[in-house]
Design a protein around this motif. Structure first.
Motif, mmCIF file in Angstrom:
data_model
loop_
_atom_site.group_PDB
_atom_site.id
_atom_site.type_symbol
_atom_site.label_atom_id
_atom_site.label_comp_id
_atom_site.label_asym_id
_atom_site.label_seq_id
_atom_site.Cartn_x
_atom_site.Cartn_y
_atom_site.Cartn_z
ATOM 1 N N MET A 1 17.179 -24.801 58.730
ATOM 2 C CA MET A 1 16.727 -26.106 58.272
ATOM 3 C C MET A 1 17.641 -26.649 57.181
ATOM 4 N N ARG A 2 18.701 -25.971 56.936
ATOM 5 C CA ARG A 2 19.637 -26.369 55.887
ATOM 6 C C ARG A 2 20.172 -27.787 56.072
ATOM 7 N N ASP A 3 20.357 -28.229 57.315
ATOM 8 C CA ASP A 3 20.914 -29.544 57.572
ATOM 9 C C ASP A 3 19.968 -30.688 57.182
ATOM 10 N N THR A 4 18.700 -30.395 56.895
ATOM 11 C CA THR A 4 17.775 -31.442 56.478
ATOM 12 C C THR A 4 17.634 -31.516 54.964
ATOM 13 N N MET A 5 18.347 -30.662 54.259
ATOM 14 C CA MET A 5 18.306 -30.681 52.796
ATOM 15 C C MET A 5 19.321 -31.699 52.278
ATOM 16 N N VAL A 6 18.933 -32.419 51.260
ATOM 17 C CA VAL A 6 19.805 -33.403 50.631
ATOM 18 C C VAL A 6 19.870 -33.066 49.152
ATOM 19 N N SER A 7 21.049 -33.000 48.607
ATOM 20 C CA SER A 7 21.185 -32.716 47.182
ATOM 21 C C SER A 7 20.765 -33.947 46.378
ATOM 22 N N PRO A 8 20.324 -33.742 45.147
ATOM 23 C CA PRO A 8 19.986 -34.892 44.306
ATOM 24 C C PRO A 8 21.166 -35.857 44.146
ATOM 25 N N ALA A 9 22.373 -35.334 44.024
ATOM 26 C CA ALA A 9 23.549 -36.209 43.870
ATOM 27 C C ALA A 9 23.753 -37.068 45.115
ATOM 28 N N SER A 10 23.614 -36.459 46.286
ATOM 29 C CA SER A 10 23.758 -37.208 47.544
ATOM 30 C C SER A 10 22.633 -38.237 47.682
ATOM 31 N N ALA A 11 21.436 -37.863 47.263
ATOM 32 C CA ALA A 11 20.297 -38.781 47.312
ATOM 33 C C ALA A 11 20.543 -39.985 46.411
ATOM 34 N N GLU A 12 21.119 -39.754 45.250
ATOM 35 C CA GLU A 12 21.427 -40.857 44.343
ATOM 36 C C GLU A 12 22.453 -41.798 44.955
ATOM 37 N N VAL A 13 23.436 -41.247 45.634
ATOM 38 C CA VAL A 13 24.443 -42.085 46.298
ATOM 39 C C VAL A 13 23.783 -42.953 47.369
ATOM 40 N N THR A 14 22.908 -42.348 48.166
ATOM 41 C CA THR A 14 22.195 -43.114 49.194
ATOM 42 C C THR A 14 21.374 -44.227 48.546
#
Length: 94
Positions: A1-14
């Motif tokens: 399920m690793r591919d469904t994890m989003v880092s906080p930094a990536s989430a902020e970019v989105t």
């Protein structure tokens, strides 16, 4: 399920991409400001704060037409917005 994890930094970019997209449409931006109780100056000043970024993603997740339009505009799967929201503080379980 690793591919469904989003880092906080990536989430902020989105979320920053979503905010940039949101403010390009005056009606949508005004609706966001009205729903959040925020004014444009406060939004400019606090744009990078996780609370504001979460509110932007919540706004998209609560409006399917906007969510799909954003996802299409930036070539992201719509699900990535929900994943990004869950990576930021204050996310409600949907």
């Amino acid at each position: 399920m690793r591919d469904t994890m989003v880092s906080p930094a990536s989430a902020e970019v989105t979320a920053l991409r979503a905010l940039a997209w949101l403010v390009t449409d005056q009606d949508r931006a005004m609706r966001f400001l009205a729903l959040t109780g925020c004014d444009s100056e406060t939004l400019r000043r606090r744009a990078g704060e996780t609370e504001v970024l979460g509110a932007v993603l919540d706004f998209l997740l609560d409006d399917e037409a906007s969510l799909l339009a954003f996802a299409d505009a930036v070539d992201l799967p719509a699900q990535s917005v929900a994943l990004a929201r869950h990576a930021l503080p204050g996310a409600l379980r949907r």
